[in-house]
Design a protein around this motif. Structure first.
Motif, PDB file in Angstrom:
ATOM      1  N   VAL A 110       0.832  -1.192   0.000  1.00 11.00           N
ATOM      2  CA  VAL A 110       0.000   0.000   0.000  1.00 11.00           C
ATOM      3  C   VAL A 110       0.872   1.248   0.000  1.00 11.00           C
ATOM      4  O   VAL A 110       0.609   2.234  -0.691  1.00 11.00           O
ATOM      5  N   VAL A 111       1.949   1.209   0.783  1.00 14.49           N
ATOM      6  CA  VAL A 111       2.853   2.341   0.859  1.00 14.49           C
ATOM      7  C   VAL A 111       3.520   2.581  -0.490  1.00 14.49           C
ATOM      8  O   VAL A 111       3.681   3.728  -0.925  1.00 14.49           O
ATOM      9  N   SER A 112       3.912   1.509  -1.178  1.00 11.03           N
ATOM     10  CA  SER A 112       4.526   1.659  -2.492  1.00 11.03           C
ATOM     11  C   SER A 112       3.565   2.300  -3.474  1.00 11.03           C
ATOM     12  O   SER A 112       3.946   3.161  -4.275  1.00 11.03           O
ATOM     13  N   ILE A 113       2.297   1.880  -3.401  1.00 10.95           N
ATOM     14  CA  ILE A 113       1.296   2.451  -4.305  1.00 10.95           C
ATOM     15  C   ILE A 113       1.099   3.931  -4.003  1.00 10.95           C
ATOM     16  O   ILE A 113       1.053   4.777  -4.900  1.00 10.95           O
ATOM     17  N   LEU A 114       1.009   4.271  -2.717  1.00 11.21           N
ATOM     18  CA  LEU A 114       0.870   5.670  -2.339  1.00 11.21           C
ATOM     19  C   LEU A 114       2.087   6.477  -2.777  1.00 11.21           C
ATOM     20  O   LEU A 114       1.961   7.631  -3.184  1.00 11.21           O
ATOM     21  N   HIS A 115       3.245   5.859  -2.709  1.00 11.14           N
ATOM     22  CA  HIS A 115       4.464   6.548  -3.116  1.00 11.14           C
ATOM     23  C   HIS A 115       4.430   6.900  -4.599  1.00 11.14           C
ATOM     24  O   HIS A 115       4.749   8.011  -5.006  1.00 11.14           O
ATOM     25  N   ARG A 116       4.006   5.956  -5.417  1.00 10.69           N
ATOM     26  CA  ARG A 116       3.964   6.218  -6.856  1.00 10.69           C
ATOM     27  C   ARG A 116       2.858   7.201  -7.211  1.00 10.69           C
ATOM     28  O   ARG A 116       2.997   7.992  -8.139  1.00 10.69           O
ATOM     29  N   LYS A 117       1.752   7.167  -6.463  1.00  7.37           N
ATOM     30  CA  LYS A 117       0.643   8.060  -6.780  1.00  7.37           C
ATOM     31  C   LYS A 117       0.880   9.471  -6.284  1.00  7.37           C
ATOM     32  O   LYS A 117       0.521  10.452  -6.948  1.00  7.37           O
ATOM     33  N   LEU A 118       1.452   9.593  -5.101  1.00  4.80           N
ATOM     34  CA  LEU A 118       1.586  10.896  -4.474  1.00  4.80           C
ATOM     35  C   LEU A 118       2.961  11.510  -4.653  1.00  4.80           C
ATOM     36  O   LEU A 118       3.120  12.714  -4.453  1.00  4.80           O
ATOM     37  N   SER A 119       3.973  10.679  -4.997  1.00  7.41           N
ATOM     38  CA  SER A 119       5.339  11.159  -5.206  1.00  7.41           C
ATOM     39  C   SER A 119       5.828  11.959  -4.008  1.00  7.41           C
ATOM     40  O   SER A 119       6.232  13.120  -4.119  1.00  7.41           O
ATOM     41  N   VAL A 120       5.750  11.344  -2.834  1.00 11.73           N
ATOM     42  CA  VAL A 120       6.198  12.019  -1.630  1.00 11.73           C
ATOM     43  C   VAL A 120       7.708  12.057  -1.592  1.00 11.73           C
ATOM     44  O   VAL A 120       8.396  11.360  -2.334  1.00 11.73           O
ATOM     45  N   SER A 121       8.257  12.888  -0.700  1.00  8.04           N
ATOM     46  CA  SER A 121       9.700  13.036  -0.598  1.00  8.04           C
ATOM     47  C   SER A 121      10.304  11.823   0.087  1.00  8.04           C
ATOM     48  O   SER A 121       9.607  10.976   0.644  1.00  8.04           O
ATOM     49  N   ALA A 122      11.639  11.740   0.046  1.00 11.81           N
ATOM     50  CA  ALA A 122      12.327  10.601   0.654  1.00 11.81           C
ATOM     51  C   ALA A 122      12.083  10.568   2.153  1.00 11.81           C
ATOM     52  O   ALA A 122      11.856   9.516   2.740  1.00 11.81           O
ATOM     53  N   ARG A 123      12.098  11.735   2.799  1.00 17.11           N
ATOM     54  CA  ARG A 123      11.844  11.756   4.237  1.00 17.11           C
ATOM     55  C   ARG A 123      10.402  11.357   4.529  1.00 17.11           C
ATOM     56  O   ARG A 123      10.110  10.651   5.486  1.00 17.11           O
ATOM     57  N   GLY A 124       9.473  11.804   3.683  1.00 12.51           N
ATOM     58  CA  GLY A 124       8.085  11.408   3.843  1.00 12.51           C
ATOM     59  C   GLY A 124       7.908   9.913   3.688  1.00 12.51           C
ATOM     60  O   GLY A 124       7.083   9.303   4.355  1.00 12.51           O
ATOM     61  N   ASN A 125       8.674   9.310   2.791  1.00 11.89           N
ATOM     62  CA  ASN A 125       8.609   7.863   2.615  1.00 11.89           C
ATOM     63  C   ASN A 125       8.958   7.145   3.904  1.00 11.89           C
ATOM     64  O   ASN A 125       8.274   6.207   4.307  1.00 11.89           O
ATOM     65  N   VAL A 126      10.018   7.546   4.543  1.00 10.86           N
ATOM     66  CA  VAL A 126      10.445   6.891   5.775  1.00 10.86           C
ATOM     67  C   VAL A 126       9.363   6.997   6.841  1.00 10.86           C
ATOM     68  O   VAL A 126       9.032   6.024   7.524  1.00 10.86           O
ATOM     69  N   LEU A 127       8.795   8.173   6.987  1.00 10.58           N
ATOM     70  CA  LEU A 127       7.750   8.354   7.980  1.00 10.58           C
ATOM     71  C   LEU A 127       6.522   7.516   7.652  1.00 10.58           C
ATOM     72  O   LEU A 127       5.909   6.912   8.536  1.00 10.58           O
ATOM     73  N   LEU A 128       6.163   7.467   6.367  1.00 15.59           N
ATOM     74  CA  LEU A 128       4.981   6.713   5.974  1.00 15.59           C
ATOM     75  C   LEU A 128       5.195   5.229   6.178  1.00 15.59           C
ATOM     76  O   LEU A 128       4.332   4.526   6.718  1.00 15.59           O
ATOM     77  N   TYR A 129       6.340   4.710   5.732  1.00 16.48           N
ATOM     78  CA  TYR A 129       6.647   3.295   5.941  1.00 16.48           C
ATOM     79  C   TYR A 129       6.665   2.956   7.430  1.00 16.48           C
ATOM     80  O   TYR A 129       6.145   1.926   7.852  1.00 16.48           O
ATOM     81  N   THR A 130       7.270   3.823   8.221  1.00 16.35           N
ATOM     82  CA  THR A 130       7.368   3.568   9.652  1.00 16.35           C
ATOM     83  C   THR A 130       5.988   3.545  10.295  1.00 16.35           C
ATOM     84  O   THR A 130       5.685   2.681  11.131  1.00 16.35           O
ATOM     85  N   ALA A 131       5.123   4.491   9.911  1.00 19.23           N
ATOM     86  CA  ALA A 131       3.782   4.554  10.487  1.00 19.23           C
ATOM     87  C   ALA A 131       2.971   3.305  10.125  1.00 19.23           C
ATOM     88  O   ALA A 131       2.345   2.687  10.992  1.00 19.23           O
ATOM     89  N   VAL A 132       3.006   2.914   8.848  1.00 17.44           N
ATOM     90  CA  VAL A 132       2.238   1.735   8.425  1.00 17.44           C
ATOM     91  C   VAL A 132       2.783   0.477   9.085  1.00 17.44           C
ATOM     92  O   VAL A 132       2.028  -0.376   9.574  1.00 17.44           O
ATOM     93  N   LEU A 133       4.104   0.343   9.110  1.00 17.86           N
ATOM     94  CA  LEU A 133       4.715  -0.835   9.727  1.00 17.86           C
ATOM     95  C   LEU A 133       4.372  -0.911  11.213  1.00 17.86           C
ATOM     96  O   LEU A 133       4.101  -1.998  11.740  1.00 17.86           O
ATOM     97  N   THR A 134       4.376   0.229  11.893  1.00 18.98           N
ATOM     98  CA  THR A 134       4.060   0.248  13.322  1.00 18.98           C
ATOM     99  C   THR A 134       2.623  -0.209  13.575  1.00 18.98           C
ATOM    100  O   THR A 134       2.365  -1.012  14.485  1.00 18.98           O
ATOM    101  N   VAL A 135       1.692   0.294  12.777  1.00 16.71           N
ATOM    102  CA  VAL A 135       0.285  -0.101  12.952  1.00 16.71           C
ATOM    103  C   VAL A 135       0.114  -1.601  12.728  1.00 16.71           C
ATOM    104  O   VAL A 135      -0.577  -2.288  13.491  1.00 16.71           O
TER     105      VAL A 135
END
Length: 270
Positions: A110-135
């Motif tokens: 899901v995070v990969s899909i959001l990354h390709r759709k939203l084109s977030v920054s590298a720092r945003g990627n880390v935060l997003l992956y960390t948040a999803v993984l934590t949940v």
């Protein structure tokens, strides 16, 4: 006999990427289905035996699908040993059915899909992956510890609320001690959560440190840019003044030459 060139063409990064893109959403749906099949019997202890068998069969179907996906990707990978080394967790999931809950990491697609759709920054990627993984870790660990502890003698984690609270305070390395595992499996889950909690704190600290450093560097760059702009304006003003001074000097020189060559009034009278 197969042509070696044909086998080489079949094993290419392009075909591997095509396969991964084609199976991304189906595997995501299967991962969500496995999550439901895994969680339902735990959250509903009174679930009929028939539905428990259905959930168990669904979990095995998902395991089989991910095993097929791994084997296909392994076949398409140009360098198979490199692929194995880069996908050790997937290999463990395929070889060890007891690790079936780890298939839930597929939800990170899901995070990969959001990354390709939203084109977030590298720092945003880390935060997003960390948040999803934590949940995901919190939810799965709560289910796992509840399953291990609920029917154990002397257990104090007997509800999903107790399990969720214990998981949260454990992964945050707080550990109030009001709830604790009494089984070996529960303690093993606790050890894993300790390690994950330390790793997550390290990731979050690193991200925040990177953000502060980049902010400071950005402010410094802005200040230098502003200083450079001020210097350029000052230099431009000096150039304008020098040019005006040169124009005045040139004009005075020309006027002086004209005055020197003008004949005297007496000479004009003669």
């Amino acid at each position: 006999m197969d042509d070696p060139q044909t086998r080489t063409d079949a094993r290419s990064p392009e075909r591997l990427n095509q396969w991964q893109q084609a199976t991304e959403w189906p595997l995501l749906a299967l991962a969500v289905g496995f999550l439901v099949a895994y969680a339902w019997p735990i959250l509903d202890p009174d679930l009929s035996e028939q539905w428990q068998d259905v959930c168990a069969a669904a979990a095995w179907v998902v395991w089989f699908a991910f095993t097929v996906d791994y084997l296909v990707r392994l076949y398409l990978a140009p360098d198979r040993w490199a692929f194995v080394r880069a996908n050790l967790l997937d290999l463990a999931i395929c070889l060890l059915p007891m690790l079936r809950p780890l298939r839930l990491v597929r939800l990170l697609s899901v995070v990969s899909i959001l990354h390709r759709k939203l084109s977030v920054s590298a720092r945003g990627n880390v935060l997003l992956y960390t948040a999803v993984l934590t949940v995901i870790i919190l939810f799965v660990a709560s289910l796992a510890v509840l399953r291990a502890e609920r029917d154990a003698p002397g257990a104090n984690i007997t509800t999903i609320g107790d399990a969720s609270w214990w998981t949260l305070v454990t992964i945050s390395t707080v550990g109030y001690g009001d709830h604790y595992p009494v089984t070996d499996m529960g303690r093993l889950i606790a050890i894993c959560l300790f390690l994950v909690g330390i790793a997550l704190l390290g990731v979050i600290t690193g991200v925040l440190a990177s953000w502060f450093v980049k902010s400071i560097e950005g402010e410094k760059a802005d200040a230098e840019k502003a200083l450079t702009s001020a210097e350029l304006r000052e230099l431009r003003e000096v150039v304008v003044e020098l040019r005006a001074e040169l124009d005045r000097a040139r004009a005075e020189r020309v006027n002086g030459r004209v005055t020197d060559h003008d004949p005297e009034p007496a000479d004009r009278a003669d």
